[in-house]
Motif scaffolding. Sequence first.
Motif, PDB file in Angstrom:
ATOM      1  N   THR A 169       6.201  39.044 -33.236  1.00  0.00           N
ATOM      2  CA  THR A 169       7.678  39.068 -34.045  1.00  0.00           C
ATOM      3  C   THR A 169       8.500  37.934 -33.671  1.00  0.00           C
ATOM      4  O   THR A 169       9.206  37.444 -34.486  1.00  0.00           O
ATOM      5  CB  THR A 169       8.171  40.540 -33.773  1.00  0.00           C
ATOM      6  OG1 THR A 169       7.281  41.592 -34.005  1.00  0.00           O
ATOM      7  CG2 THR A 169       9.557  40.521 -34.326  1.00  0.00           C
ATOM      8  N   ALA A 179      11.875  48.041 -35.441  1.00  0.00           N
ATOM      9  CA  ALA A 179      10.534  47.890 -36.063  1.00  0.00           C
ATOM     10  C   ALA A 179       9.535  47.340 -35.190  1.00  0.00           C
ATOM     11  O   ALA A 179       8.354  47.882 -35.021  1.00  0.00           O
ATOM     12  CB  ALA A 179      10.476  46.900 -37.347  1.00  0.00           C
ATOM     13  N   THR A 180       9.713  46.519 -34.303  1.00  0.00           N
ATOM     14  CA  THR A 180       8.848  46.067 -33.290  1.00  0.00           C
ATOM     15  C   THR A 180       8.804  46.925 -32.242  1.00  0.00           C
ATOM     16  O   THR A 180       7.713  47.283 -31.762  1.00  0.00           O
ATOM     17  CB  THR A 180       9.344  44.631 -32.704  1.00  0.00           C
ATOM     18  OG1 THR A 180       9.604  43.778 -33.705  1.00  0.00           O
ATOM     19  CG2 THR A 180       8.283  44.213 -31.846  1.00  0.00           C
ATOM     20  N   LEU A 208       5.551  49.762 -41.610  1.00  0.00           N
ATOM     21  CA  LEU A 208       7.003  49.516 -41.401  1.00  0.00           C
ATOM     22  C   LEU A 208       7.320  48.202 -41.029  1.00  0.00           C
ATOM     23  O   LEU A 208       8.348  47.533 -41.618  1.00  0.00           O
ATOM     24  CB  LEU A 208       7.430  50.309 -40.498  1.00  0.00           C
ATOM     25  CG  LEU A 208       9.108  50.689 -39.959  1.00  0.00           C
ATOM     26  CD1 LEU A 208       9.952  50.783 -40.938  1.00  0.00           C
ATOM     27  CD2 LEU A 208       9.342  51.221 -38.649  1.00  0.00           C
ATOM     28  N   HIS A 209       6.822  47.591 -39.969  1.00  0.00           N
ATOM     29  CA  HIS A 209       6.883  46.156 -39.554  1.00  0.00           C
ATOM     30  C   HIS A 209       6.692  45.329 -40.851  1.00  0.00           C
ATOM     31  O   HIS A 209       7.526  44.488 -40.908  1.00  0.00           O
ATOM     32  CB  HIS A 209       5.732  45.872 -38.439  1.00  0.00           C
ATOM     33  CG  HIS A 209       6.147  44.963 -37.752  1.00  0.00           C
ATOM     34  ND1 HIS A 209       5.393  43.671 -37.813  1.00  0.00           N
ATOM     35  CD2 HIS A 209       6.963  44.513 -36.547  1.00  0.00           C
ATOM     36  CE1 HIS A 209       5.665  42.827 -37.106  1.00  0.00           C
ATOM     37  NE2 HIS A 209       6.676  43.261 -36.365  1.00  0.00           N
ATOM     38  N   ALA A 222       9.142  45.321 -43.489  1.00  0.00           N
ATOM     39  CA  ALA A 222      10.575  44.744 -43.005  1.00  0.00           C
ATOM     40  C   ALA A 222      10.383  43.201 -43.134  1.00  0.00           C
ATOM     41  O   ALA A 222      11.283  42.480 -43.860  1.00  0.00           O
ATOM     42  CB  ALA A 222      10.777  45.001 -41.586  1.00  0.00           C
TER      43      ALA A 222
END
Length: 228
Positions: free
Chosen positions: A71, A113-114, A133-134, A137
């Motif tokens: 990320t 999210a991370t 989800l990640h 995003a």
Amino acid sequence: MTEPDHGSDGPGASTPFGAGRDPARVVAFSDGVIAIAITLLVLEIRPPHDTSHLLHGLAALWPSYLAYVVTFMLIGQVWANHHIMFDHIRGADRVVLFLNTVLLMDIAFLPFATSVLAEAFRDGHGQRTAVVLHGTAFWVMDLLFNVIWWYARRDRRLISTTIDSADVAAISRRFRLALAWLATGTLLGLLLPPLGVAVIAAFIPYYWLPIAGEIAKAQRRHARGNRT
């Protein structure tokens, strides 16, 4: 293009919807939000409670390290590409301001999210949902990049006159490819979470490469500078 409003018309003056503003202020504000989001990532990595087996506890945090690195590097790319995009945008009207605000809202969501991604891989449950989800995003964020760039380059109304059509097309291709790449990684994550993360992580080295023609143009500018 309407001249930028510097607030000289008095407190009762209103700015027309399409009025352009100096994009440097947009970039400065965005840099601040990105810096905060990227810093918050490390807070997800919490020290082990059991220090009697500290080495084992630190090793067990590998999902947090992985989620942090992936990320962090992706947000770093967001920062770099945001500058590339706004280097060529000469005015920011209210539509650009709104779209950029939504983009920053998505970036501010990334530490959460991370954290979800790392927690799911540590616990071994909910990994598919966490990867989706990640990945989603980041996909939404790239969609907003594409929308901002499309809006700015439409009829060349907000982009600089110093960028030619080939460079506009090169940036557009890079942004569109990111949409397909991230969507692929996200969908693969729904089937096989580790593969989805691997595909999204593979996005990192490719997108740190310069955009087509960027190096050649920099070399030409350097050569012209040496001759003068």
